[in-house]
Design a protein around this motif. Sequence first.
Motif, PDB file in Angstrom:
ATOM      1  N   LEU A  17       0.764  -1.277  -0.031  1.00 34.23           N
ATOM      2  CA  LEU A  17       0.068   0.039  -0.137  1.00 34.23           C
ATOM      3  C   LEU A  17       1.048   1.309   0.085  1.00 34.23           C
ATOM      4  O   LEU A  17       0.509   2.149  -0.641  1.00 34.23           O
ATOM      5  CB  LEU A  17      -0.898   0.192   1.147  1.00 34.23           C
ATOM      6  CG  LEU A  17      -2.258  -0.889   0.960  1.00 34.23           C
ATOM      7  CD1 LEU A  17      -2.868  -0.636   2.391  1.00 34.23           C
ATOM      8  CD2 LEU A  17      -3.248  -0.084   0.024  1.00 34.23           C
ATOM      9  N   ALA A  18       1.797   1.223   0.924  1.00 34.61           N
ATOM     10  CA  ALA A  18       2.771   2.498   0.860  1.00 34.61           C
ATOM     11  C   ALA A  18       3.408   2.644  -0.641  1.00 34.61           C
ATOM     12  O   ALA A  18       3.649   3.909  -0.968  1.00 34.61           O
ATOM     13  CB  ALA A  18       3.904   2.308   2.092  1.00 34.61           C
ATOM     14  N   ILE A  19       3.750   1.586  -1.180  1.00 32.27           N
ATOM     15  CA  ILE A  19       4.522   1.874  -2.587  1.00 32.27           C
ATOM     16  C   ILE A  19       3.295   2.370  -3.717  1.00 32.27           C
ATOM     17  O   ILE A  19       3.765   3.314  -4.219  1.00 32.27           O
ATOM     18  CB  ILE A  19       5.258   0.487  -3.175  1.00 32.27           C
ATOM     19  CG1 ILE A  19       6.358   0.052  -1.879  1.00 32.27           C
ATOM     20  CG2 ILE A  19       5.538   0.583  -4.486  1.00 32.27           C
ATOM     21  CD1 ILE A  19       6.674  -1.259  -2.372  1.00 32.27           C
ATOM     22  N   LEU A  20       2.453   1.709  -3.274  1.00 33.55           N
ATOM     23  CA  LEU A  20       1.285   1.950  -4.437  1.00 33.55           C
ATOM     24  C   LEU A  20       0.824   3.471  -4.150  1.00 33.55           C
ATOM     25  O   LEU A  20       0.773   4.265  -5.139  1.00 33.55           O
ATOM     26  CB  LEU A  20      -0.096   1.184  -4.083  1.00 33.55           C
ATOM     27  CG  LEU A  20      -0.962   1.012  -5.181  1.00 33.55           C
ATOM     28  CD1 LEU A  20      -0.216   0.384  -6.130  1.00 33.55           C
ATOM     29  CD2 LEU A  20      -2.336   0.271  -4.586  1.00 33.55           C
ATOM     30  N   ARG A  21       0.882   4.008  -2.845  1.00 39.05           N
ATOM     31  CA  ARG A  21       0.666   5.378  -2.653  1.00 39.05           C
ATOM     32  C   ARG A  21       1.433   6.314  -3.018  1.00 39.05           C
ATOM     33  O   ARG A  21       1.234   7.324  -3.803  1.00 39.05           O
ATOM     34  CB  ARG A  21       0.642   5.532  -0.939  1.00 39.05           C
ATOM     35  CG  ARG A  21       0.118   6.763  -0.324  1.00 39.05           C
ATOM     36  CD  ARG A  21      -0.365   6.718   0.990  1.00 39.05           C
ATOM     37  NE  ARG A  21       0.610   6.269   1.696  1.00 39.05           N
ATOM     38  CZ  ARG A  21       0.305   5.516   2.820  1.00 39.05           C
ATOM     39  NH1 ARG A  21      -0.922   5.194   3.075  1.00 39.05           N
ATOM     40  NH2 ARG A  21       1.124   4.838   3.621  1.00 39.05           N
TER      41      ARG A  21
ATOM     42  N   ILE B  92      -5.190  10.144   0.509  1.00 42.66           N
ATOM     43  CA  ILE B  92      -3.835  10.091   0.489  1.00 42.66           C
ATOM     44  C   ILE B  92      -3.145  11.279   1.127  1.00 42.66           C
ATOM     45  O   ILE B  92      -2.384  11.162   2.096  1.00 42.66           O
ATOM     46  CB  ILE B  92      -3.159   9.420  -0.867  1.00 42.66           C
ATOM     47  CG1 ILE B  92      -3.604   8.246  -1.171  1.00 42.66           C
ATOM     48  CG2 ILE B  92      -1.534   9.473  -0.573  1.00 42.66           C
ATOM     49  CD1 ILE B  92      -2.963   7.772  -2.532  1.00 42.66           C
ATOM     50  N   LEU B  93      -3.384  12.443   0.546  1.00 42.29           N
ATOM     51  CA  LEU B  93      -2.533  13.654   0.624  1.00 42.29           C
ATOM     52  C   LEU B  93      -3.135  14.175   2.243  1.00 42.29           C
ATOM     53  O   LEU B  93      -2.597  14.832   2.774  1.00 42.29           O
ATOM     54  CB  LEU B  93      -2.697  14.704  -0.281  1.00 42.29           C
ATOM     55  CG  LEU B  93      -1.974  14.862  -1.479  1.00 42.29           C
ATOM     56  CD1 LEU B  93      -1.815  16.036  -2.114  1.00 42.29           C
ATOM     57  CD2 LEU B  93      -0.658  13.893  -1.239  1.00 42.29           C
ATOM     58  N   SER B  94      -4.395  13.843   2.415  1.00 40.30           N
ATOM     59  CA  SER B  94      -4.868  14.415   3.901  1.00 40.30           C
ATOM     60  C   SER B  94      -4.224  13.540   5.202  1.00 40.30           C
ATOM     61  O   SER B  94      -4.189  13.992   6.348  1.00 40.30           O
ATOM     62  CB  SER B  94      -6.378  14.388   3.818  1.00 40.30           C
ATOM     63  OG  SER B  94      -6.784  12.968   3.837  1.00 40.30           O
ATOM     64  N   PRO B  97       1.372  13.020   3.776  1.00 38.16           N
ATOM     65  CA  PRO B  97       2.821  12.488   3.462  1.00 38.16           C
ATOM     66  C   PRO B  97       3.811  13.684   3.477  1.00 38.16           C
ATOM     67  O   PRO B  97       3.442  14.406   3.346  1.00 38.16           O
ATOM     68  CB  PRO B  97       2.507  11.474   2.384  1.00 38.16           C
ATOM     69  CG  PRO B  97       1.309  12.079   1.739  1.00 38.16           C
ATOM     70  CD  PRO B  97       0.425  12.955   2.800  1.00 38.16           C
ATOM     71  N   LYS B  98       4.899  13.077   3.429  1.00 40.02           N
ATOM     72  CA  LYS B  98       6.249  14.140   3.137  1.00 40.02           C
ATOM     73  C   LYS B  98       5.619  14.880   1.584  1.00 40.02           C
ATOM     74  O   LYS B  98       5.352  14.524   0.856  1.00 40.02           O
ATOM     75  CB  LYS B  98       7.570  13.396   2.942  1.00 40.02           C
ATOM     76  CG  LYS B  98       8.324  13.835   3.905  1.00 40.02           C
ATOM     77  CD  LYS B  98       9.809  12.990   3.542  1.00 40.02           C
ATOM     78  CE  LYS B  98      10.363  12.797   4.869  1.00 40.02           C
ATOM     79  NZ  LYS B  98      11.336  11.781   4.869  1.00 40.02           N
ATOM     80  N   GLY B  99       5.846  16.207   1.887  1.00 45.51           N
ATOM     81  CA  GLY B  99       5.964  16.983   0.769  1.00 45.51           C
ATOM     82  C   GLY B  99       4.476  17.301   0.181  1.00 45.51           C
ATOM     83  O   GLY B  99       4.034  17.542  -1.080  1.00 45.51           O
ATOM     84  N   ARG B 104       0.314  19.059  -3.311  1.00 43.40           N
ATOM     85  CA  ARG B 104      -1.290  19.549  -3.525  1.00 43.40           C
ATOM     86  C   ARG B 104      -1.199  20.941  -4.404  1.00 43.40           C
ATOM     87  O   ARG B 104      -2.109  21.074  -5.367  1.00 43.40           O
ATOM     88  CB  ARG B 104      -1.613  20.335  -2.076  1.00 43.40           C
ATOM     89  CG  ARG B 104      -3.144  20.777  -2.317  1.00 43.40           C
ATOM     90  CD  ARG B 104      -3.406  21.526  -0.997  1.00 43.40           C
ATOM     91  NE  ARG B 104      -2.730  22.480  -0.687  1.00 43.40           N
ATOM     92  CZ  ARG B 104      -3.352  23.242   0.464  1.00 43.40           C
ATOM     93  NH1 ARG B 104      -4.154  23.086   1.329  1.00 43.40           N
ATOM     94  NH2 ARG B 104      -2.521  24.450   0.670  1.00 43.40           N
ATOM     95  N   THR B 105       0.003  22.028  -4.395  1.00 42.33           N
ATOM     96  CA  THR B 105      -0.087  23.131  -5.306  1.00 42.33           C
ATOM     97  C   THR B 105       0.311  22.713  -6.552  1.00 42.33           C
ATOM     98  O   THR B 105      -0.470  23.089  -7.551  1.00 42.33           O
ATOM     99  CB  THR B 105       1.593  23.624  -4.837  1.00 42.33           C
ATOM    100  OG1 THR B 105       1.076  23.960  -3.333  1.00 42.33           O
ATOM    101  CG2 THR B 105       1.671  24.991  -5.635  1.00 42.33           C
TER     102      THR B 105
END
Lengths: 286, 303
Positions: A17-21, B92-94, B97-99, B104-105
């Motif tokens: 999942l982490a890789i997919l993300r 995913i972005l909420s 994660p790093k960056g 988002r920009t």
Amino acid sequence: MSETRLRPKLRGKELILAILRWILIIFFAVYTLFPLIWLVVSSLKTNFEFLAGSPFALPAKPQWVNYTNALTVAGLGRMLFNSVFVGLSATVVNIIVASMGAYCISRFRFKGREKIFTLFTAGILVPLNALMVPYFVIITKLGLINTYGGMILLYTAIGIPMSTFLIRGLMDSIPMELEEAAYIDGCGFYARFFHIILPLSRTGIVTAATFEFLTCWNEFVFANLLVSSEKLRTIQVGIRYFTNQFSTDYVSMYAAIVISIVPSIVGYILFQEQIIAGMTSGAVKG
Amino acid sequence: MKLERSDRGPLYAFLGPAIVLMLVFFVIPVIYVFVVSLLKWNGISAPVFRNIRNYTLLFKDTAFKRSVINNVIWALVAGFIQVPLAMVMAIILSRKPKGWKFFRTVYFFPQVISGIALAMLWRAIYNAETGLLNGILRSIGLGSVACDWLGGIKTAFPAVLIYWVFYVGYYMVIMMADITTIDTSYYEAATIDGATDFQQAIYITIPLIKKTSLLTCVTLASVMGLRQFEQVYMLTNGGPANTTSTMVLYMYKKLQDANYGIASASAVVLIIVGVLFIVCIRKLFEGQSEETAMIKKARRAVK
């Protein structure tokens, strides 16, 4: 809670999942950025380099001359001026009209207030492209076809629902007591508007103005419909003619496209919070 | 604030301009297209009442039928492919994660670039001889696949349709704003119970945004799909053989021919299809959430 959360080593499913993300995150970023980078890099090549070389190759020497070509051949200077002039004028008029309207709707109880408010909100949802025919007829009837005035009037009008919505939202949050105190001290209608409400709704006004200007800057359909004279073309309408103007001078054409995109990107990076607020708050409430 | 008698004058003066603009540019035009859609009119000579003949003509025209079908496909792809992709990215972005701010920009860029400039960019990418797409295909040894994407009858519509599907920034940002309002204690409890991130997304995040931002985004995306103009105008101008035409492009062409009646009739069809979409999507989302509620109940019962 988060301090006590242990970070176990990622295994099996979690790892996949982490890789997919990250694959997704990077895919979307590359998809957006790579074509733009390709455009900028190509705009700095010679036509020979562009046609013969690989799309991934860098130019041997950046050809800034393409940009001076773009500015002269396409008459970009004039178009940029038109876009800025029309956009700024429409934004100023729009914000004045919208903040006056928002003040009335937000601060006073009067007959028909609800209906007026519904009318403004419904305006956000109207598919404006479908109104091409009446807009063309109205602007023609007003004698404003093929003028700055016609574009400015239409842009002012179509931005009213959104701007009123954004400014009213901020005005609603200003405590009534402030205005009532001022009223007791003898402040009239205008004084309260200019000295109390307007300064306090600054952030809403900045959001609305940013949003309105960006909308005007990027607007194509009506600019194309209402203006035929070359002198009055905004940058978006001008882009349409690039393919004819530059014919096989691809690299200069790409330079011209880059010039037309740069102000939007720079403006966005400068006013990111306002633009995102403007674009999302209208959507969420609408 | 109570309205004082002395405030009445200034109030009308303040509200007046906005109301006049709303009437002239929103209320009257909407009524106007409905009325003119029943007329034969070229903008100069006297209009002739035509009843619903404009509509029968419209639906006999294969170019218009093709435009409606294209718009419906466009709206469905926007609502049911683009928005779900945006939702995945929002989830995913909420999680920050790093960056994430940088991404988002970047994802939002296409939203601030004008449709017409984007179309020019993609015209350059799809170009048969000099385009980026064929360039990439050739450099990885797939030169045989390379073709004139926008000129081919089979490839033109997919080419026009597909490129913006992956521009998810706008809807992603709307859904992210919604996701951040979800009470974190839900996630904390789920983590203690051993739920993975994926399970949390499926059982907590999606059900909670379904009736709010997800519904908004699907509605917005579909309606945008119905209004498409710049892209097709710039990329193909509806060709080849009207395979990429849209309702607004059709309307624009009829307006250029000074056929105001037919142009207005197509505007009315556009408005009606839009309303139908909004109603259907609302129904669909209401039905679905009842279904998930039932599934949840069933699960609980099994436990």
